[in-house]
Write a protein that holds these residues in place. Structure first.
Motif, PDB file in Angstrom:
ATOM      1  N   TRP A  68       0.831  -1.198   0.000  1.00  0.00           N
ATOM      2  CA  TRP A  68       0.000   0.000   0.000  1.00  0.00           C
ATOM      3  C   TRP A  68       0.868   1.250   0.000  1.00  0.00           C
ATOM      4  O   TRP A  68       1.899   1.288   0.663  1.00  0.00           O
ATOM      5  N   GLU A  92      -8.815   4.038  -6.877  1.00  0.00           N
ATOM      6  CA  GLU A  92      -8.798   3.122  -8.027  1.00  0.00           C
ATOM      7  C   GLU A  92      -7.367   2.957  -8.554  1.00  0.00           C
ATOM      8  O   GLU A  92      -6.980   1.897  -8.995  1.00  0.00           O
ATOM      9  N   ARG A  93      -6.594   4.031  -8.498  1.00  0.00           N
ATOM     10  CA  ARG A  93      -5.228   4.043  -9.030  1.00  0.00           C
ATOM     11  C   ARG A  93      -4.361   3.024  -8.300  1.00  0.00           C
ATOM     12  O   ARG A  93      -4.489   2.831  -7.098  1.00  0.00           O
ATOM     13  N   THR A  94      -3.491   2.390  -9.040  1.00  0.00           N
ATOM     14  CA  THR A  94      -2.456   1.536  -8.458  1.00  0.00           C
ATOM     15  C   THR A  94      -1.131   1.903  -9.106  1.00  0.00           C
ATOM     16  O   THR A  94      -1.091   2.528 -10.161  1.00  0.00           O
ATOM     17  N   SER A  97       1.451  -3.376  -8.542  1.00  0.00           N
ATOM     18  CA  SER A  97       0.597  -4.092  -7.589  1.00  0.00           C
ATOM     19  C   SER A  97       0.357  -3.299  -6.301  1.00  0.00           C
ATOM     20  O   SER A  97      -0.339  -3.774  -5.408  1.00  0.00           O
ATOM     21  N   THR A  98       0.912  -2.102  -6.207  1.00  0.00           N
ATOM     22  CA  THR A  98       0.749  -1.273  -5.014  1.00  0.00           C
ATOM     23  C   THR A  98      -0.573  -0.517  -5.072  1.00  0.00           C
ATOM     24  O   THR A  98      -0.818   0.235  -6.012  1.00  0.00           O
ATOM     25  N   ARG A  99      -1.397  -0.756  -4.066  1.00  0.00           N
ATOM     26  CA  ARG A  99      -2.666  -0.049  -3.959  1.00  0.00           C
ATOM     27  C   ARG A  99      -2.439   1.292  -3.261  1.00  0.00           C
ATOM     28  O   ARG A  99      -1.450   1.468  -2.566  1.00  0.00           O
ATOM     29  N   VAL A 100      -3.379   2.221  -3.459  1.00  0.00           N
ATOM     30  CA  VAL A 100      -3.230   3.584  -2.954  1.00  0.00           C
ATOM     31  C   VAL A 100      -4.392   3.937  -2.022  1.00  0.00           C
ATOM     32  O   VAL A 100      -5.550   3.630  -2.317  1.00  0.00           O
TER      33      VAL A 100
END
Length: 136
Positions: A68, A92-94, A97-100
């Motif tokens: 994250w 929605e943006r990543t 594979s890193t979510r925000v």
């Protein structure tokens, strides 16, 4: 106020001193600014500083590949990543594979967020980061 918010959210088992910020990664947490230049208010930074900060942060995320990326400050996130309608919470943006997740800024200028309500939002991120489903 960051230390209080982070502690109240459950990220740390005790209230850390500002000088202990290097301990945050041992709790699975890293905090960084979008723009490296210190300022008293967000409106003291230019749109280009935010965009450049976003590009640099994107490269750092690509290198470190955290699960994250938590961006502190809705204004900073919107400006850095050209997301004018973003809201606090998961995005929605990543980055690969890193979510925000966008977190409220614990600045004293952000008076509509109390330490407790900020801690609740930080706790939502903590739960999501540790595999518990967070509500968007």
């Amino acid at each position: 106020m960051v230390q209080i918010t982070v502690h109240l959210s459950g990220f740390t088992p005790r209230l850390l001193k500002p000088s202990e910020q290097d301990e945050l990664p041992s709790y699975g947490l890293g905090i960084t600014n979008v723009v490296a230049r210190a300022s008293a208010r967000a409106d003291e930074l230019t749109a280009e500083e935010y965009r450049e900060g976003g590009r640099l942060l994107g490269r750092k995320v690509a290198r470190l590949r955290p699960g994250w990326l938590a961006v502190v400050g809705l204004t900073a996130y919107r400006a850095a990543f050209d997301e004018p309608k973003a809201r606090v919470g998961p995005q929605e943006r990543t980055f690969g594979s890193t979510r925000v997740w966008v977190l409220p800024n614990p600045s004293g200028l952000n008076a509509h967020w109390t330490a407790q309500t900020m801690a609740q939002e930080y706790a939502r991120l903590r739960e999501a980061a540790h595999g518990t489903e967070a509500q968007a």
